[in-house]
Design a protein around this motif. Structure first.
Motif: not given
Length: 608
Positions: A35-36, A41, A66, A273
């Protein structure tokens, strides 16, 4: 739709056999937060490196935005007709990604060798292991951990299995296979095969043979016969890894480009996402693997997938055996006749109704799992359609209600035969597979004295001397994964076809491979255990009476009765170790598993 009971039983057996291994595999998805955006990361310095070479807008989004990031893994090269069309795909994909608020980057390239170029020569001994190299290259390409989805550009023999194996070790990534399509039809494949046989018999010269080959392989795109490359494309559709109907659209056409654009936009939509997350590890499940095997049987596809599918399945934590293939073959009718199982090519198959018609017929007959996850729709029912282009608008319509040519493609109620074209043999010589869809009914059982050889070249020399003009089972051993990388022995088919046409009863028994386009002669291939591992094939001598029986599934030595008491012949494998890069593949040969396990040099992914 009621699922065929054999399909249901085989699927359940695979699920139970794979349960622990599959659970460990799926935990890789459960442990990943999709979801990120993947790139947030990693550290700022890492992200800067990953965006440094991009266009300005892409760089802004990669560094701070994003937008989903799509990694492209490409098998492009312009030597091979099937992969030449991929040259301009990255440009098309990058533009399409921006249109839907995504970024696409070429993550890496993989090698793509052509068996059609290397068959009969030393380079062919690198062929099977090129699949493992491609898997490794795919893993390296995706290892940067900045991608939210992947597009895999590859189409031919070992390339699609290798790309898929590599991608499956990143099971959290939504992944779509993007094909290039077949070249337009050229010289009919049956005429090409006839010219090859005439050359093998010395009735035409090299100039005439070369002209025929060039008229057949004449343009960008895959070869048009139904070998491993086109079997790959069929399987990707029934597994739900293509967009519907993408397999057999010719290169460099507006529809082909539209499908590539649509695949890009779909990849952006199915990342974690959004709300349609489709990780590849859940798309490729036990049901999808069964669908691939059923599709293979229904179309008389490539014998190479007796090796590739177990390797693909294992990469997804799934265990399949040749017994699964055999049971599904008995349950699946043969619905297509494409060369070498007929005179038509894949363009004719596509025009007759193609994948949409085939998928609908198999679904309606309860032979495919319709409830699988797919990258292109809600279920496999969305694949019983064909793409159309009106102006610049791509859409899908229902597949034709009936075949446009029932000499090429038929419905499940009136098949070419009641079972699939691929079968399992077993007996004193081990386990093997055989493709019978192109073998006449009266040629499917051969019991004759063995003539034993250690190379394809030795067989060719014996043929030229006239030593093979008799009923015989030609045994070619020392051709397995551990012996020399398991090359295809395609050069044997024209000469064996000539022997059969002269009235002799002939068959082949080998621990090597034939082409994905294995033809009209009975061939027991992929024999395991292989001779180099002390398999029974290493005990056979000239004159032993061998039975190759594709009707009852028997592969054995009938006489003498004490043949099993012999010590296996010690094969001379030194000639396989030097030249044409074979030195670099010693570790692959040393670690290769059996053909039934996939012939891979990889260790077990998740030991249990």
């Amino acid at each position: 739709m009621t699922l065929n009971p054999i399909v249901e039983a085989v699927t359940q057996r695979i699920i139970e056999r794979s349960a622990l291994r599959r659970r460990r595999y799926l935990s890789l998805i459960d442990d990943y937060d999709a979801t990120r955006p993947a790139r947030v990361k990693i550290s700022e310095a890492n992200r800067a490196h990953g965006a440094a070479g991009c266009a300005v807008q892409d760089k802004i989004e990669l560094l701070g935005g994003h937008w989903p990031s799509i990694g492209i893994v490409t098998a492009y090269n312009d030597m091979l007709s099937a992969h030449a069309p991929y040259e301009h795909y990255p440009e098309i994909i990058r533009k399409a990604a921006r249109e839907v608020g995504a970024v696409a980057q070429v993550a890496g390239g993989v090698p793509a060798m052509c068996d059609g170029v290397t068959q009969g020569f030393e380079g062919m001994e690198l062929s099977l292991f090129s699949r493992d190299v491609i898997a490794l290259s795919t893993a390296v390409s995706l290892s940067h951990a900045t991608f939210d989805a992947a597009l895999l550009l590859g189409i031919c023999d070992k390339i699609v299995p290798g790309l898929l194996i590599g991608a499956l070790r990143f099971p959290w990534l939504p992944t779509i296979l993007v094909p290039g399509g077949p070249m337009p039809s050229g010289l009919p494949n049956k005429e090409k095969a006839a010219r090859r046989q005439l050359f093998a018999e010395g009735k035409i010269g090299r100039e005439e043979l070369l002209q025929a080959e060039a008229e057949s392989y004449h343009a960008p795109g895959t070869c048009t016969f139904y070998g491993t490359a086109n079997s790959n494309q069929m399987m990707m559709e029934v597994m739900g890894l293509h967009l519907p109907g993408a397999a057999f659209v010719n290169p460099n056409t507006p529809l082909r480009d539209a499908l590539t654009i649509a695949a890009t936009k779909r990849a952006a939509k199915i990342t974690g996402l959004g709300d349609e997350y489709r990780p590849i590890g859940r798309v490729v499940d036990e049901k999808a693997i069964v669908n691939a095997i059923v599709g293979l049987m229904a179309t008389g596809g490539s014998t190479n997938h007796f090796i590739h599918l177990p390797a693909i399945a294992l990469a997804a934590g799934i265990e399949v055996t040749w017994d699964d293939f055999a049971e599904l073959s008995h349950a699946t009718p043969l619905l297509a006749r494409i060369y070498p199982n007929g005179s038509a090519d894949v363009n004719h198959f596509h025009a007759a109704g193609g994948m949409g018609f085939l998928t609908r017929e198999l679904l309606d007959a309860g032979l495919l799992h319709g409830d699988i996850a797919t990258v292109g729709g809600e279920s496999l029912a969305d694949y019983a359609k064909e793409p159309i282009l009106a102006g610049e608008t791509l859409s899908w319509r229902e597949a034709p209600a009936s075949s446009a040519d029932d000499s090429v493609l038929r419905g499940a109620r009136a098949p070419f035969s009641s079972d699939g074209g691929l079968r399992l043999l077993s007996g004193g010589l081990g386990r093997a597979c055989v493709k019978v869809s192109a073998v006449a009914d009266d040629k499917r059982i051969v019991e004759a004295p063995a003539l034993v050889f250690s190379s394809q070249a030795d067989v060719q020399a014996a043929f030229k001397r006239g030593d093979l003009d008799r009923d015989c089972v030609i045994v070619v051993r020392g051709q397995g994964p551990r012996a020399n990388g398991m090359p295809e022995l395609h050069k044997l088919m024209p000469l064996m076809g000539a022997l059969q046409d002269r009235g002799f009863r002939v068959a082949l028994a080998t621990d090597g491979r034939m082409s994905g386009a294995s033809g009209k002669v009975l061939a027991a291939i992929h024999i395991t255990p292989e001779a180099a591992e002390g398999g029974s094939l290493a005990k056979v001598r000239d004159g032993d009476v061998v039975r190759v029986d594709a009707e009852t599934g028997v592969l054995d030595v009938i006489a003498p009765t004490d043949w099993r008491d012999r010590a296996p012949v010690q094969l001379d494998l030194l000639g396989n170790t030097r030249g044409v890069g074979r030195e670099l593949f010693a570790m692959f040969r040393a670690n290769a598993c059996s053909a039934e396990r996939g012939g891979s040099a990889f260790p077990d992914y998740d030991p249990i």
